[in-house]
Design a protein around this motif. Structure first.
Motif, PDB file in Angstrom:
ATOM      1  N   CYS A 142      60.318  49.032   7.776  1.00 22.88           N
ATOM      2  CA  CYS A 142      60.997  48.027   6.948  1.00 22.88           C
ATOM      3  C   CYS A 142      59.950  47.204   6.202  1.00 22.88           C
ATOM      4  N   TYR A 143      60.235  46.867   4.986  1.00 19.72           N
ATOM      5  CA  TYR A 143      59.306  46.063   4.190  1.00 19.72           C
ATOM      6  C   TYR A 143      60.074  45.266   3.139  1.00 19.72           C
ATOM      7  N   ARG A 144      59.345  44.331   2.512  1.00 17.56           N
ATOM      8  CA  ARG A 144      59.965  43.513   1.474  1.00 17.56           C
ATOM      9  C   ARG A 144      59.059  43.528   0.252  1.00 17.56           C
ATOM     10  N   TRP A 145      59.643  43.623  -0.913  1.00 16.66           N
ATOM     11  CA  TRP A 145      58.851  43.426  -2.131  1.00 16.66           C
ATOM     12  C   TRP A 145      59.561  42.430  -3.024  1.00 16.66           C
ATOM     13  N   THR A 146      58.776  41.638  -3.717  1.00 18.99           N
ATOM     14  CA  THR A 146      59.335  40.641  -4.632  1.00 18.99           C
ATOM     15  C   THR A 146      58.663  40.779  -5.992  1.00 18.99           C
ATOM     16  N   GLY A 147      59.447  40.982  -6.987  1.00 21.19           N
ATOM     17  CA  GLY A 147      58.953  41.050  -8.358  1.00 21.19           C
ATOM     18  C   GLY A 147      59.952  40.301  -9.214  1.00 21.19           C
ATOM     19  N   ARG A 148      60.517  41.003 -10.196  1.00 23.89           N
ATOM     20  CA  ARG A 148      61.586  40.393 -10.998  1.00 23.89           C
ATOM     21  C   ARG A 148      62.797  40.096 -10.106  1.00 23.89           C
ATOM     22  N   GLN A 149      62.971  40.946  -9.094  1.00 23.48           N
ATOM     23  CA  GLN A 149      64.000  40.703  -8.073  1.00 23.48           C
ATOM     24  C   GLN A 149      63.383  40.924  -6.688  1.00 23.48           C
ATOM     25  N   VAL A 154      54.795  40.837 -14.465  1.00 22.45           N
ATOM     26  CA  VAL A 154      55.557  40.050 -13.487  1.00 22.45           C
ATOM     27  C   VAL A 154      54.729  40.016 -12.202  1.00 22.45           C
ATOM     28  N   SER A 155      54.739  38.863 -11.529  1.00 26.44           N
ATOM     29  CA  SER A 155      53.990  38.802 -10.264  1.00 26.44           C
ATOM     30  C   SER A 155      54.704  39.667  -9.220  1.00 26.44           C
ATOM     31  N   PHE A 156      53.909  40.313  -8.375  1.00 31.37           N
ATOM     32  CA  PHE A 156      54.485  41.264  -7.431  1.00 31.37           C
ATOM     33  C   PHE A 156      53.846  41.061  -6.064  1.00 31.37           C
ATOM     34  N   SER A 157      54.670  40.940  -5.033  1.00 34.18           N
ATOM     35  CA  SER A 157      54.117  40.801  -3.677  1.00 34.18           C
ATOM     36  C   SER A 157      54.871  41.697  -2.702  1.00 34.18           C
ATOM     37  N   VAL A 158      54.164  42.108  -1.660  1.00 34.29           N
ATOM     38  CA  VAL A 158      54.761  43.023  -0.668  1.00 34.29           C
ATOM     39  C   VAL A 158      54.482  42.500   0.729  1.00 34.29           C
ATOM     40  N   GLN A 159      55.443  42.678   1.606  1.00 35.12           N
ATOM     41  CA  GLN A 159      55.287  42.314   3.012  1.00 35.12           C
ATOM     42  C   GLN A 159      55.657  43.548   3.829  1.00 35.12           C
ATOM     43  N   ARG A 160      54.718  44.106   4.569  1.00 33.86           N
ATOM     44  CA  ARG A 160      54.997  45.344   5.308  1.00 33.86           C
ATOM     45  C   ARG A 160      55.252  45.045   6.785  1.00 33.86           C
ATOM     46  N   GLY A 161      55.751  46.039   7.482  1.00 29.98           N
ATOM     47  CA  GLY A 161      55.900  45.970   8.937  1.00 29.98           C
ATOM     48  C   GLY A 161      56.929  44.964   9.418  1.00 29.98           C
ATOM     49  N   LEU A 162      58.000  44.746   8.655  1.00 28.92           N
ATOM     50  CA  LEU A 162      59.050  43.816   9.090  1.00 28.92           C
ATOM     51  C   LEU A 162      59.882  44.465  10.194  1.00 28.92           C
ATOM     52  N   LYS A 163      60.351  43.633  11.120  1.00 30.07           N
ATOM     53  CA  LYS A 163      61.205  44.174  12.185  1.00 30.07           C
ATOM     54  C   LYS A 163      62.648  43.761  11.899  1.00 30.07           C
ATOM     55  N   LEU A 164      63.282  44.494  11.045  1.00 29.16           N
ATOM     56  CA  LEU A 164      64.656  44.159  10.653  1.00 29.16           C
ATOM     57  C   LEU A 164      65.677  44.943  11.470  1.00 29.16           C
ATOM     58  N   ALA A 165      65.353  46.167  11.791  1.00 31.58           N
ATOM     59  CA  ALA A 165      66.290  46.987  12.556  1.00 31.58           C
ATOM     60  C   ALA A 165      65.554  48.155  13.190  1.00 31.58           C
ATOM     61  N   SER A 166      66.119  48.648  14.274  1.00 29.37           N
ATOM     62  CA  SER A 166      65.557  49.874  14.871  1.00 29.37           C
ATOM     63  C   SER A 166      66.705  50.766  15.299  1.00 29.37           C
ATOM     64  N   PRO A 167      67.314  51.469  14.343  1.00 31.03           N
ATOM     65  CA  PRO A 167      68.431  52.357  14.696  1.00 31.03           C
ATOM     66  C   PRO A 167      67.978  53.400  15.726  1.00 31.03           C
ATOM     67  N   PRO A 168      68.797  53.666  16.737  1.00 33.22           N
ATOM     68  CA  PRO A 168      68.366  54.561  17.820  1.00 33.22           C
ATOM     69  C   PRO A 168      68.075  55.978  17.326  1.00 33.22           C
ATOM     70  N   LEU A 178      69.114  44.461  -2.428  1.00 35.91           N
ATOM     71  CA  LEU A 178      68.557  43.703  -3.553  1.00 35.91           C
ATOM     72  C   LEU A 178      69.164  42.307  -3.682  1.00 35.91           C
ATOM     73  N   GLY A 179      68.371  41.402  -4.191  1.00 38.33           N
ATOM     74  CA  GLY A 179      68.856  40.040  -4.408  1.00 38.33           C
ATOM     75  C   GLY A 179      67.935  39.289  -5.348  1.00 38.33           C
ATOM     76  N   GLU A 180      68.255  38.039  -5.602  1.00 32.99           N
ATOM     77  CA  GLU A 180      67.397  37.198  -6.434  1.00 32.99           C
ATOM     78  C   GLU A 180      66.123  36.876  -5.639  1.00 32.99           C
ATOM     79  N   PRO A 181      64.991  36.602  -6.329  1.00 31.38           N
ATOM     80  CA  PRO A 181      63.733  36.376  -5.602  1.00 31.38           C
ATOM     81  C   PRO A 181      63.806  35.253  -4.554  1.00 31.38           C
ATOM     82  N   GLU A 182      64.621  34.210  -4.836  1.00 36.14           N
ATOM     83  CA  GLU A 182      64.632  33.072  -3.899  1.00 36.14           C
ATOM     84  C   GLU A 182      65.765  33.176  -2.866  1.00 36.14           C
ATOM     85  N   GLU A 183      66.534  34.246  -2.934  1.00 41.70           N
ATOM     86  CA  GLU A 183      67.689  34.401  -2.043  1.00 41.70           C
ATOM     87  C   GLU A 183      67.248  34.765  -0.615  1.00 41.70           C
ATOM     88  N   SER A 184      67.991  34.249   0.375  1.00 40.61           N
ATOM     89  CA  SER A 184      67.675  34.602   1.759  1.00 40.61           C
ATOM     90  C   SER A 184      68.485  35.847   2.141  1.00 40.61           C
TER      91      SER A 184
END
Lengths: 129, 319
Positions: free
Chosen positions: B106-113, B86-100, B134-140
């Motif tokens: 934070c990061y994202r990976w996409t494979g089968r899901q 399965v194709s696999f991709s990763v996106q590191r260093g996302l700024k999704l949250a910074s709990p005090p 978790l979600g489907e690969p094309e889900e926002s």
């Protein structure tokens, strides 16, 4: 029969398939209201030689009875081959104020028992179709 | 009951809390798997169709940099994807949250899901927590992840710890660990405590069916008979949290608790009520020595069953 022949494969269902299956009552099973809120299922005995012999010797009926409580009766009456397990669970949750997961779990467990006893057949639609 | 309507159109959210992990989640996500204890554990939450959130935590020494832990985890996922072709991709260093007060990555990976993940380390409670949305690969998933991750707490601030799952919400004293739990369809039972003390929260569904042929007192006697053995007790019928209910006070007899002679009394206090709007029977019981039994009122006040119980508390506070 296994171990002398091939072991029959029971298809394994995932959660989504199980909840989207449509349960149908076996046409030979009869439902009788027990006067209160429950119901009695008249289920035919398996037509094996042993069963036939036992029934003849002890003068037993070719049907055996299963008594269902109020919830069982509610669920079994919704098995029309049209509604899915998910829809039945939703109806159950609405009628008895259960949580969604609570209703799904108890409905799935109930159907598992009924399928094992060949009282209900699950129609599973192929994901590809 | 711990739920609030989001300001924009979209899912409704409510608080989820288990073993100190607290999150704001869509109302249709339910707890499906739970393992472990306070030190190390795992949670899985699912919606109607699929697994939506996985939480893993471990308490103890910090094991290197967070980024190295993420590296190791991603490498494992990459290997699995290669095996499954399965194709696999990763996106590191996302700024999704910074709990005090926490270090997070934070990061994202996409494979089968697809998964949006956050790894967090809290120096206060020394807990490493790994969240996977978790979600489907094309889900926002980004907005949802922002809401969920930014609401993340991994320890309680006060003396009580919040527990909120399914429609249940209560607070247990922070030092009382979860001893046993049973999450069956129709019966939820949570027992806290340790040596010589026990606190129980019980929720039973289908109250109407259970009380069709018997009174609440009869049902309570049958259901809660075991803890009442070897105890002398007094039951009074009264309104509990705005519902018809029972209050119980009992003491272990002198034969089974000889320390009673020296003033060390073991007291059982319990409340049981029938919540008609939700068709449920609720029990809150505290069995403890001496002063600890005084916790009962505060524990009971925080055990919510429906909106009526909340207004009852508000009314009492006003008075």
């Amino acid at each position: 029969m296994w171990p002398f022949g091939k072991k029959s494969k029971v298809p394994k269902l995932d959660r989504r398939q199980a909840l989207d299956a449509r349960p149908v009552l076996d046409s030979r099973v009869r439902i009788e209201r027990d006067g209160q809120t429950g119901a009695i299922l008249q289920v035919p005995r398996r037509a094996t030689a042993t069963n036939r012999l036992v029934c003849r010797v002890f003068k037993l009926s070719s049907y055996h009875q299963i008594t269902l409580d109020e919830l069982g009766a509610f669920v079994i009456e919704l098995c029309d081959g049209e509604r899915t397990v998910r829809q039945i669970a939703k109806r159950l949750a609405g009628a008895y104020k259960l949580g969604r997961r609570e209703a799904e779990l108890s409905t799935a467990k109930f159907f598992r028992k009924l399928v094992r006893r060949s009282i209900v057949v699950l129609i599973i639609e192929d994901a590809a179709s | 009951m711990g739920s609030e309507q989001s300001s924009t159109r979209g899912p409704r959210y409510r608080t989820f809390a288990w073993q100190g992990v607290q999150l704001t989640l869509p109302t249709d996500w339910n707890l499906t798997v739970t393992r472990g204890d306070r030190k190390a554990g795992y949670l899985r939450l699912s919606d109607e169709y699929r697994t939506r959130l996985e939480v893993r935590w471990q308490q103890g020494k910090r094991q290197g940099l967070l980024s190295r832990t993420v590296d190791g985890y991603i490498e494992k996922l990459r290997k699995d994807a290669r095996k499954e072709k399965v194709s696999f991709s990763v996106q590191r260093g996302l700024k999704l949250a910074s709990p005090p007060g926490k270090e997070v990555e934070c990061y994202r990976w996409t494979g089968r899901q697809q998964a949006l993940a956050m790894l967090s380390w809290c120096p206060h409670c020394r807990r490493t927590t790994h969240l996977h949305l978790l979600g489907e690969p094309e889900e926002s998933l980004k907005n949802l992840a922002r809401t969920v991750f930014s609401s993340f707490r991994d320890h309680c601030e006060g003396a009580d710890e919040l527990w909120a799952f399914y429609d249940m919400r209560f607070r247990a004293p922070a030092g009382w660990p979860l001893k046993r739990h049973s999450l069956k369809a129709g019966l939820i039972r949570m027992s806290f405590g340790g040596r010589g003390r026990s606190l129980e929260f019980i929720r039973v569904s289908l109250a109407g069916t259970l009380l069709a042929a018997k009174s609440l007192a009869e049902w309570f006697g049958e259901f809660y008979g075991k803890p009442l053995k070897r105890k002398s007790f007094r039951i009074s019928e009264q309104t509990v949290k705005g519902h018809d209910g029972l209050m119980l006070r009992g003491e272990t007899s002198l034969f089974f608790n000889p320390l009673k002679v020296f003033g060390r009394r073991r007291v059982l206090r319990a409340a049981c009520w029938h919540c008609e709007p939700k068709n449920r029977l609720m029990i809150c019981a505290l069995d403890a020595f001496g002063r600890q039994s005084e916790l009962f009122e505060s524990v009971l006040a925080e055990f919510d069953c429906c909106e009526r119980s909340l207004t009852d508390v508000a009314f009492r506070e006003k008075k």
